[in-house]
Design an enzyme around this catalytic site. Structure first.
Site, PDB file in Angstrom:
ATOM      1  N   ASP A 121     -37.545 147.983  63.861  1.00 33.32           N
ATOM      2  CA  ASP A 121     -38.471 148.811  64.645  1.00 33.32           C
ATOM      3  C   ASP A 121     -39.597 148.009  65.274  1.00 33.32           C
ATOM      4  OD1 ASP A 121     -37.185 150.823  62.661  1.00 33.32           O
ATOM      5  OD2 ASP A 121     -38.082 152.003  64.273  1.00 33.32           O
TER       6      ASP A 121
ATOM      7  N   GLN B 240     -30.307 159.162  57.091  1.00 28.93           N
ATOM      8  CA  GLN B 240     -29.727 158.726  58.369  1.00 28.93           C
ATOM      9  C   GLN B 240     -28.408 157.980  58.162  1.00 28.93           C
ATOM     10  OE1 GLN B 240     -32.913 158.438  57.498  1.00 28.93           O
ATOM     11  NE2 GLN B 240     -34.300 158.413  59.233  1.00 28.93           N
TER      12      GLN B 240
ATOM     13  N   ARG C 170     -44.921 158.447  66.703  1.00 28.03           N
ATOM     14  CA  ARG C 170     -44.373 157.588  65.643  1.00 28.03           C
ATOM     15  C   ARG C 170     -44.952 156.183  65.862  1.00 28.03           C
ATOM     16  NH1 ARG C 170     -38.468 158.003  63.698  1.00 28.03           N
ATOM     17  NH2 ARG C 170     -39.535 157.510  61.752  1.00 28.03           N
TER      18      ARG C 170
ATOM     19  N   ASN D 152     -38.437 147.736  59.318  1.00 28.85           N
ATOM     20  CA  ASN D 152     -37.262 148.604  59.496  1.00 28.85           C
ATOM     21  C   ASN D 152     -37.328 149.701  58.432  1.00 28.85           C
ATOM     22  OD1 ASN D 152     -34.785 149.187  60.936  1.00 28.85           O
ATOM     23  ND2 ASN D 152     -33.704 148.612  59.079  1.00 28.85           N
ATOM     24  N   LYS D 153     -36.368 150.578  58.468  1.00 32.96           N
ATOM     25  CA  LYS D 153     -36.337 151.741  57.570  1.00 32.96           C
ATOM     26  C   LYS D 153     -36.630 151.360  56.119  1.00 32.96           C
ATOM     27  CE  LYS D 153     -35.971 155.172  58.325  1.00 32.96           C
ATOM     28  NZ  LYS D 153     -37.233 155.951  58.474  1.00 32.96           N
TER      29      LYS D 153
ATOM     30  N   ARG E 261     -34.376 159.722  67.223  1.00 24.80           N
ATOM     31  CA  ARG E 261     -34.920 158.680  66.359  1.00 24.80           C
ATOM     32  C   ARG E 261     -34.143 157.390  66.569  1.00 24.80           C
ATOM     33  NH1 ARG E 261     -30.648 157.295  64.573  1.00 24.80           N
ATOM     34  NH2 ARG E 261     -31.788 156.005  63.097  1.00 24.80           N
ATOM     35  N   GLY E 262     -34.638 156.290  65.931  1.00 23.75           N
ATOM     36  CA  GLY E 262     -34.069 154.973  66.201  1.00 23.75           C
ATOM     37  C   GLY E 262     -34.913 154.362  67.315  1.00 23.75           C
ATOM     38  N   ALA E 263     -35.393 153.131  67.084  1.00 32.44           N
ATOM     39  CA  ALA E 263     -36.411 152.560  67.983  1.00 32.44           C
ATOM     40  C   ALA E 263     -36.035 152.590  69.476  1.00 32.44           C
ATOM     41  CB  ALA E 263     -36.751 151.142  67.515  1.00 32.44           C
TER      42      ALA E 263
HETATM   43  O1  MRU Z   1     -36.894 156.790  61.085  1.00 32.75           O
HETATM   44  P1  MRU Z   1     -35.798 156.334  62.001  1.00 32.75           P
HETATM   45  O2  MRU Z   1     -34.512 157.052  61.790  1.00 32.75           O
HETATM   46  O3  MRU Z   1     -36.244 156.364  63.447  1.00 32.75           O
HETATM   47  O4  MRU Z   1     -35.573 154.816  61.611  1.00 32.75           O
HETATM   48  C1  MRU Z   1     -34.628 154.079  62.319  1.00 32.75           C
HETATM   49  C2  MRU Z   1     -34.475 152.678  61.838  1.00 32.75           C
HETATM   50  O5  MRU Z   1     -35.123 152.251  60.935  1.00 32.75           O
HETATM   51  C3  MRU Z   1     -33.541 151.812  62.621  1.00 32.75           C
HETATM   52  O6  MRU Z   1     -32.957 150.852  61.812  1.00 32.75           O
HETATM   53  C4  MRU Z   1     -34.322 151.104  63.737  1.00 32.75           C
HETATM   54  O7  MRU Z   1     -35.061 152.029  64.489  1.00 32.75           O
HETATM   55  C5  MRU Z   1     -33.441 150.335  64.644  1.00 32.75           C
HETATM   56  S1  MRU Z   1     -32.433 151.393  65.640  1.00 32.75           S
HETATM   57  C6  MRU Z   1     -31.436 150.441  66.619  1.00 32.75           C
END
Ligand code: MRU
Length: 363
Positions: free
Chosen positions: A241, A200, A93, A251-252, A50-52
């Site tokens: 994201d 997270q 996703r 973002n999250k 996970r994480g963009a």
């Molecule tokens: O649902 P996730 O854990 O994939 O969400 C991640 C985030 O929101 C991060 O802040 C975003 O992807 C940037 S990662 C460098």
């Protein structure tokens, strides 16, 4: 082994691809071998990876592994298999644009070498996946360097979710300025929101910062206002994201609320992300697709039910922070400031100014 080797979300060795299973962290270190489309889809969908940026890197390596099983009697057959795989992975996703960005790069490579033997196309996919990972490392390093201007010795920084090494190839985006500062002997105090519902912040951000010797304090999401009021926070750093043309940033879930709190307390709020996170086809934040996840993520904690059976739920994985709440967007090319017009930057790229995958007008 150094921290960044331990928290590498994707590893590739001797033709085999492994994802670090982030669902098991911080308790266990489990590596998932990715050798089928289904395994790759499932790992992304269930947040094993996970994480963009990490999702993009993982998908590119996933395509490399998937190509091994692809029919190879003709290009058309091979391409149709790979195109279906790409479209399927894209649905895993929907919010992080880095996923389709990386998959499009792999697709472009397949088409570029369509007249070559399939074996050679597979080698080119492998090269592209490795390149995407290597570029990301360089990009994150630069984000870290460009963010130095906002870091001062002893300051308090609030971050949300995990936009660190675990979300990228190395350093992260929001955490990159903190890692680079540490290397330079500048120490800060980080406050990490736990980040409900999948934690997270608690599980991943605290894990990687703590392991790397950075001063980190865990708080629950509803404590941010209090610590801001106490004067403990000098700046907020978050990842992203998908960035719309006008600078609205997805973002999250919870990021928007933090940005409002930061504004109310006169605290600068920085979004850190690679330029590949800009989605030029998306005009404003209202056009960003927001992933909604299963209600069980909020009716259960660690497998235990915490809400009445049958309760209605609303569980968006992301929210959108309006551009006016963002003090600056830290990218690998510099810091973008308001008024945000990200379209102009991408137009310049299309006009051939600057390097491919790397251009934006910044201060
Ligand atoms: O649902 P996730 O854990 O994939 O969400 C991640 C985030 O929101 C991060 O802040 C975003 O992807 C940037 S990662 C460098």
């Amino acid at each position: 082994m150094n921290l960044f080797e331990e928290v590498q979300p994707v590893t590739y060795s001797e033709g085999e691809v492994y994802f670090l299973d982030q669902r098991a962290l911080p308790e266990e270190t489990i590596w998932l071998k990715i050798d089928t489309l289904e395994k790759c889809y499932d790992a992304i969908k269930t947040l094993a990876i996970r994480g963009a940026p990490a999702i993009g890197i993982g998908a590119a390596f996933g395509m490399m592994a998937i190509a091994k099983n692809a029919p190879d009697s003709s290009f058309d057959e091979f391409y149709s298999y790979m195109k279906n795989a790409k479209e399927y992975l894209e649905r895993s996703r929907p919010t992080a644009v880095n996923l389709s960005w990386a998959l499009n790069r792999v697709n472009d490579i397949i088409l570029k070498y369509k007249d070559k033997p399939i074996k050679e196309i597979k080698d080119k996919i492998e090269e592209e996946a490795i390149l995407i990972q290597e570029e990301d490392e360089e990009v994150c390093r630069k984000i870290g360097e460009n963010g130095q201007q906002f870091i001062k010795e002893g300051m308090g920084i609030l971050t949300h979710c995990n936009a660190g090494a675990l979300a990228t190839s190395k350093y992260g985006t929001a955490l990159a300025p903190i890692y680079v500062a540490k290397e330079r002997g500048i120490n800060v105090h980080v406050f990490a929101d736990e980040t409900r519902p999948l934690l997270q912040g608690a599980r991943l951000t605290c894990y990687e910062l703590y392991k790397s010797g950075i001063d980190v304090t865990l708080i629950t999401d509803n404590m941010a206002a209090v610590i801001m009021k106490k004067g403990w926070i000098d700046a907020c750093f978050v990842g992203c994201d998908r960035l719309a043309q006008n600078g609205d940033a997805a973002n999250k879930i919870g990021t928007y609320g933090l940005a409002l709190l930061a504004k109310a307390h006169n605290i600068p709020f920085y979004v850190a992300c690679p330029i590949s996170t800009i989605d030029i086809k998306t005009k404003t934040g209202d056009d960003i697709p927001i992933e909604e996840r299963d209600g069980s993520e909020i009716t259960e904690v660690m497998g235990k039910k915490i809400a009445p059976l049958g309760i209605k739920t609303f569980n968006p994985a992301f929210d959108v922070t309006p551009n006016e709440l963002i003090s600056g967007i830290i990218t690998e090319r510099g810091v973008i400031r308001a008024p945000y017009d990200l379209r102009k930057a991408v137009e310049a790229l299309n006009a051939g100014k600057g390097k491919k995958h790397d251009l934006i007008q910044v201060e």
